[in-house]
Design a protein around this motif. Structure first.
Motif, PDB file in Angstrom:
ATOM      1  N   ARG A 303       0.832  -1.207   0.000  1.00 24.16           N
ATOM      2  CA  ARG A 303       0.000   0.000   0.000  1.00 24.16           C
ATOM      3  C   ARG A 303       0.867   1.260   0.000  1.00 24.16           C
ATOM      4  NH1 ARG A 303      -2.731  -2.897   4.509  1.00 24.16           N
ATOM      5  NH2 ARG A 303      -4.441  -4.116   3.601  1.00 24.16           N
ATOM      6  N   GLY A 304       1.912   1.258   0.816  1.00 24.89           N
ATOM      7  CA  GLY A 304       2.762   2.430   0.889  1.00 24.89           C
ATOM      8  C   GLY A 304       3.485   2.704  -0.409  1.00 24.89           C
ATOM      9  N   LEU A 495     -11.854  -6.500 -16.658  1.00 25.89           N
ATOM     10  CA  LEU A 495     -12.592  -5.267 -16.422  1.00 25.89           C
ATOM     11  C   LEU A 495     -13.393  -5.326 -15.126  1.00 25.89           C
ATOM     12  CD1 LEU A 495     -13.484  -4.603 -20.133  1.00 25.89           C
ATOM     13  CD2 LEU A 495     -12.004  -3.209 -18.683  1.00 25.89           C
ATOM     14  N   SER A 496     -13.822  -6.505 -14.716  1.00 21.61           N
ATOM     15  CA  SER A 496     -14.460  -6.627 -13.400  1.00 21.61           C
ATOM     16  C   SER A 496     -13.454  -6.358 -12.288  1.00 21.61           C
ATOM     17  CB  SER A 496     -15.068  -8.021 -13.232  1.00 21.61           C
ATOM     18  OG  SER A 496     -16.141  -8.208 -14.121  1.00 21.61           O
ATOM     19  N   PHE A 497     -12.219  -6.829 -12.464  1.00 20.55           N
ATOM     20  CA  PHE A 497     -11.169  -6.550 -11.482  1.00 20.55           C
ATOM     21  C   PHE A 497     -11.033  -5.046 -11.286  1.00 20.55           C
ATOM     22  CE2 PHE A 497      -6.860  -5.452 -10.293  1.00 20.55           C
ATOM     23  CZ  PHE A 497      -6.546  -6.360  -9.297  1.00 20.55           C
ATOM     24  N   PHE A 498     -11.123  -4.290 -12.373  1.00 18.63           N
ATOM     25  CA  PHE A 498     -10.970  -2.836 -12.300  1.00 18.63           C
ATOM     26  C   PHE A 498     -12.298  -2.115 -12.103  1.00 18.63           C
ATOM     27  CE2 PHE A 498      -6.978  -3.983 -14.507  1.00 18.63           C
ATOM     28  CZ  PHE A 498      -6.099  -3.420 -13.593  1.00 18.63           C
ATOM     29  N   ASP A 499     -13.340  -2.851 -11.706  1.00 17.64           N
ATOM     30  CA  ASP A 499     -14.632  -2.284 -11.320  1.00 17.64           C
ATOM     31  C   ASP A 499     -15.356  -1.608 -12.477  1.00 17.64           C
ATOM     32  OD1 ASP A 499     -16.275  -2.170  -8.847  1.00 17.64           O
ATOM     33  OD2 ASP A 499     -16.352  -0.053  -9.330  1.00 17.64           O
ATOM     34  N   ARG A 523     -18.636   8.996  -9.925  1.00 16.63           N
ATOM     35  CA  ARG A 523     -19.340   9.663  -8.838  1.00 16.63           C
ATOM     36  C   ARG A 523     -19.842   8.660  -7.814  1.00 16.63           C
ATOM     37  NH1 ARG A 523     -23.232  12.394 -13.089  1.00 16.63           N
ATOM     38  NH2 ARG A 523     -23.232  10.175 -13.579  1.00 16.63           N
ATOM     39  N   VAL A 524     -19.947   7.413  -8.221  1.00 15.36           N
ATOM     40  CA  VAL A 524     -20.369   6.360  -7.293  1.00 15.36           C
ATOM     41  C   VAL A 524     -19.163   5.790  -6.564  1.00 15.36           C
ATOM     42  CG1 VAL A 524     -21.487   4.106  -7.120  1.00 15.36           C
ATOM     43  CG2 VAL A 524     -22.392   5.841  -8.679  1.00 15.36           C
ATOM     44  N   LEU A 525     -18.093   5.530  -7.288  1.00 15.55           N
ATOM     45  CA  LEU A 525     -16.831   5.104  -6.681  1.00 15.55           C
ATOM     46  C   LEU A 525     -15.744   5.998  -7.270  1.00 15.55           C
ATOM     47  CD1 LEU A 525     -15.632   2.899  -4.753  1.00 15.55           C
ATOM     48  CD2 LEU A 525     -14.876   1.735  -6.836  1.00 15.55           C
ATOM     49  N   GLY A 526     -15.286   6.973  -6.480  1.00 15.24           N
ATOM     50  CA  GLY A 526     -14.327   7.957  -6.960  1.00 15.24           C
ATOM     51  C   GLY A 526     -12.937   7.377  -7.161  1.00 15.24           C
ATOM     52  N   VAL A 527     -12.043   8.184  -7.720  1.00 16.46           N
ATOM     53  CA  VAL A 527     -10.715   7.697  -8.093  1.00 16.46           C
ATOM     54  C   VAL A 527      -9.933   7.211  -6.878  1.00 16.46           C
ATOM     55  CG1 VAL A 527      -8.480   8.391  -9.041  1.00 16.46           C
ATOM     56  CG2 VAL A 527     -10.589   9.103 -10.178  1.00 16.46           C
ATOM     57  N   ASP A 528      -9.908   7.995  -5.806  1.00 15.19           N
ATOM     58  CA  ASP A 528      -9.132   7.576  -4.632  1.00 15.19           C
ATOM     59  C   ASP A 528      -9.687   6.296  -4.027  1.00 15.19           C
ATOM     60  OD1 ASP A 528      -7.380   9.674  -4.919  1.00 15.19           O
ATOM     61  OD2 ASP A 528      -8.436  10.986  -3.514  1.00 15.19           O
ATOM     62  N   LEU A 533      -9.550   0.285  -3.646  1.00 15.64           N
ATOM     63  CA  LEU A 533     -10.188  -0.993  -3.960  1.00 15.64           C
ATOM     64  C   LEU A 533      -9.254  -1.892  -4.761  1.00 15.64           C
ATOM     65  CD1 LEU A 533     -12.838  -2.762  -4.168  1.00 15.64           C
ATOM     66  CD2 LEU A 533     -13.228  -1.597  -6.344  1.00 15.64           C
ATOM     67  N   THR A 534      -8.648  -1.348  -5.812  1.00 14.49           N
ATOM     68  CA  THR A 534      -7.774  -2.169  -6.649  1.00 14.49           C
ATOM     69  C   THR A 534      -6.508  -2.581  -5.906  1.00 14.49           C
ATOM     70  OG1 THR A 534      -6.903  -0.140  -7.662  1.00 14.49           O
ATOM     71  CG2 THR A 534      -8.664  -1.298  -8.831  1.00 14.49           C
ATOM     72  N   ALA A 535      -6.019  -1.729  -5.010  1.00 15.32           N
ATOM     73  CA  ALA A 535      -4.851  -2.105  -4.205  1.00 15.32           C
ATOM     74  C   ALA A 535      -5.166  -3.322  -3.347  1.00 15.32           C
ATOM     75  CB  ALA A 535      -4.406  -0.928  -3.335  1.00 15.32           C
ATOM     76  N   GLU A 536      -6.342  -3.331  -2.731  1.00 15.62           N
ATOM     77  CA  GLU A 536      -6.707  -4.475  -1.894  1.00 15.62           C
ATOM     78  C   GLU A 536      -6.898  -5.733  -2.734  1.00 15.62           C
ATOM     79  OE1 GLU A 536      -6.500  -4.335   1.434  1.00 15.62           O
ATOM     80  OE2 GLU A 536      -5.729  -2.357   0.881  1.00 15.62           O
ATOM     81  N   ARG A 537      -7.415  -5.585  -3.938  1.00 16.64           N
ATOM     82  CA  ARG A 537      -7.564  -6.748  -4.806  1.00 16.64           C
ATOM     83  C   ARG A 537      -6.210  -7.294  -5.226  1.00 16.64           C
ATOM     84  NH1 ARG A 537     -12.897  -4.980  -8.475  1.00 16.64           N
ATOM     85  NH2 ARG A 537     -14.389  -5.321  -6.775  1.00 16.64           N
TER      86      ARG A 537
END
Length: 676
Positions: A303-304, A495-499, A523-528, A533-537
């Protein structure tokens, strides 16, 4: 004075003095140079078994035979024919031999190497291919290659050769037996054990087969580094694509300089233009070992490091080349994920680029489109080139040759015209959440890959890099849409991995071909939040169904202003506030207690009025009307000493200011600064 020649000559002699064993393989190569009994020597074996060192020794054997060796390291070559031809170009007149290291990285070109590259060489040329993988069945099954191919599986050194190596390196005799028992002849392990002996470290306890030997040995080295900070630096180097002093400084602080120098001196660390990196087998084992023994530490490192790389990419957004490398560094962190790793090529990233249209590129793009996707699609590409030429990017190799393209267009009603693809995507947006003032709708309307059978292809790699750059650096997006030739079993996992959710009603057909559309509402799931989300995946979190937009959460500006007025009125009525649509808006949707967060934001917006001397009178009205309300508005006007008509004018103006302040945060996030 030492004997003549260059430093390179002295370096080769030093390496030769330390090379032991492999006499059978070297004699086999010498024989081919002498009598032409075969044309290709295929060497394969696991990482660290000594393939590179053997190729260097074979190069010396070629020189002694009057043959010029041409050494090719596939790690530095893009896996495409023109790049290989340049790297293996004949050195001039005279006979030569071609020796290709890390051949597994040229796997996508294996058929071309066998059917075109080698047959096109002079008849007296000997080719050595060295890689981790055994030759494919096509090599073995071809009757012609039965006579011209020799395959050698490289194993560990024999006990006598391993002992000879220890003697050459000056290892004390009392340690020979112990080291030989530990190493079992594995060359990389022997090399690292010798390094430990030179550091005057104790040789570790009993070990078994080669991979376990390396793992235990690296664990021993980590335990014996000068400090825990050195161990952290080593783990960073294993996890990152390239390690620089700047990266260590960001992760570890001011002692980065000495740590970088220490890393640079390690026997298993290599250097390239963009920084340091460990030998592949060392990288894999170090990374796997940390993940096994300290999952929380591994996750914190991931993460860091990822967070730093994202911020670095944002800082360098104006430098296209640097941004390209920074985003490649981010994507590298997902290299081992079972889904993601199948969709991009790690090799050759530094040589590939996506550039805007140059002179003659429009014709090239249209010709590629006609050939791959038909005349009708090419006509729409021509339309968009005229409307938004800056949306197009051509994928090129290091020689500037194009191998695909994509177009990232901004969808606007005025630009869509008769394009059914753009129309289908635009109508999806209108149904599920139209853009508000200041918001953009971006769409990958065109994606063309001239190598669709070479998966993962270079074009797929390039569009991932480009899209990553756009996500990280482009602000103000409401929607991202991706149109690809229909092949859901291939595209859905990535593409599902990347939401990005599949939008079946946006599917369209052009020229007899079907195109699927995938969409993400920022607007539903913002960039940050998406980055989190993708980091945790990447760390192993399950890939859940993509976040689908909910129209009721995306308010127009008038609807938003009305919801603010209602929230002010109901600020102290929890039962009524619970039904306010703002509680499901971007403002507070991530809060543990949305109603409390909404009250806090309203109070913060009101304080901006109090802090502005020009608006202090408005704050007093807000305070007595909404924050600490009087029993009635008439009573509030009386307490403030204002005529009721003046009070109402101040109240309405204050509400407008608060709504505008909150609207800015709805659009751009709660960290956005609003000009007063």
């Amino acid at each position: 004075m030492a004997d003549g020649g260059t430093v390179g000559d002295r370096l080769r002699r030093a390496r030769r003095r330390r090379f032991v064993g492999r006499s059978g393989e070297i004699e086999l190569f010498r024989g081919a140079l002498s009598d032409g009994a075969f044309a290709v020597l295929f060497l394969h074996g696991p990482g660290g078994v000594g393939k590179s060192a053997l190729l260097a020794e074979m190069a010396e054997a070629a020189r002694q035979s009057g043959v010029t060796p041409v050494l090719v390291d596939a790690r530095t070559v893009t896996p495409e024919p023109s790049a290989v031809l340049r790297a293996a170009e004949a050195p001039g007149s005279g006979r030569y031999a071609v020796l290709i290291d890390t051949y597994e990285l040229l796997g996508p070109l294996d058929d071309w190497v066998r059917e075109h590259f080698v047959p096109g060489l002079p008849a007296d040329t000997v080719v050595v291919l060295a890689g981790r993988d055994a030759p494919s069945e096509r090599w073995v099954a071809d009757a012609g290659w039965h006579e011209l191919l020799r395959v050698v599986s490289l194993r560990n050194l024999s006990p006598s050769d391993a002992l000879a190596y220890l003697r050459v390196e000056g290892v004390p005799g009392e340690l020979h037996e112990r080291v030989l028992e530990l190493a079992h002849g594995h060359p990389l392990t022997l090399s690292l054990l010798v390094d430990m002996v030179r550091r005057q470290e104790d040789v570790p306890g009993a070990l078994s087969v080669a991979p376990d030997v390396v793992r235990a040995l690296l664990a021993r080295l980590v335990d014996q580094v000068p400090s825990s900070r050195h161990g952290e630096a080593l783990q960073i180097c294993a996890h990152a694509r390239f390690t620089t002093e700047e990266l260590l400084r960001a992760m570890l602080g001011d002692d980065a300089g000495p740590l970088f120098g220490w890393l640079r001196g390690l026997s298993f660390i290599e250097e390239r233009e963009f920084g340091l990196f460990p030998h592949d087998v060392v990288r894999d084992i170090l990374d796997a070992d940390l993940r096994w023994r300290d999952p929380d530490g591994y996750a914190a490192l991931h993460r860091g490091l990822r967070g730093h790389l994202v911020e670095r990419a944002r800082r360098t957004a104006d430098d296209e080349r640097v941004l390209h490398q920074n985003v490649a560094d981010i994507l590298f962190l997902s290299r081992d994920h079972p889904i993601v790793k199948g969709y991009w090529q790690l090799t050759g990233l530094g040589q590939l680029s996506a550039t805007g249209l140059r002179t003659g590129d429009a014709e090239t793009v249209l010709a590629m489109t006609r050939k791959q996707q038909g005349e009708e699609q090419a006509a729409y590409a021509a339309y968009w080139i005229e409307r938004q030429p800056g949306a197009f990017g051509v994928f090129r190799d290091e020689a500037g040759e194009s191998f695909g393209y994509a177009a990232y267009v901004e969808l606007r009603e005025a630009d869509i015209g008769d394009d059914p693809g753009a129309r289908a995507m635009w109508e999806h947006v209108l149904r599920h959440g139209p853009p508000r003032p200041g918001e953009n709708v971006m769409a990958w309307r065109f994606f063309l890959d001239t190598e669709p059978d070479a998966r993962p292809s270079r074009s797929e790699t390039m569009i991932r890099l480009w899209h990553g750059q756009e996500i990280i650096t482009r602000a103000g997006k409401a929607w991202d849409l991706v149109a690809v030739p229909s092949e859901r079993e291939y595209w859905d996992p990535l593409l599902s991995f990347f939401d990005f959710h599949h939008a079946p009603e946006a599917t369209f057909r052009i020229g007899g071909r079907t195109y699927d559309v995938y969409a993400h509402d920022w607007r539903v799931l913002g960039v940050d939040d998406w980055l989190g989300l993708t980091a945790e995946r990447e760390l192993g979190a399950p890939v859940t169904p993509p976040t689908v937009s909910a129209p009721e959460l995306v308010l127009s500006q008038p609807e938003f202003a009305g919801a603010v007025r209602a929230a002010l009125r109901d600020l102290h009525r929890a039962d009524r506030l619970a039904g306010n649509p703002l509680l499901r808006s971007r403002l507070v949707r991530e809060a543990a207690a949305p109603a409390a967060e909404l009250r806090r934001l309203v109070e913060e917006a009101a304080r901006t009025l109090r802090d502005d001397p020009r608006e202090e009178s408005l704050y007093r009205v807000v305070d007595r009307t909404f924050l600490r309300p009087a029993p009635t508005q008439e009573r509030a006007a009386e307490m403030l000493g204002l005529p009721f008509s003046t009070y109402r004018r101040h109240r309405n103006r204050a509400v407008e200011r608060i709504a505008a302040w909150l609207w800015e945060r709805e659009l751009y996030g709660t960290g956005h600064q609003v000009d007063s």
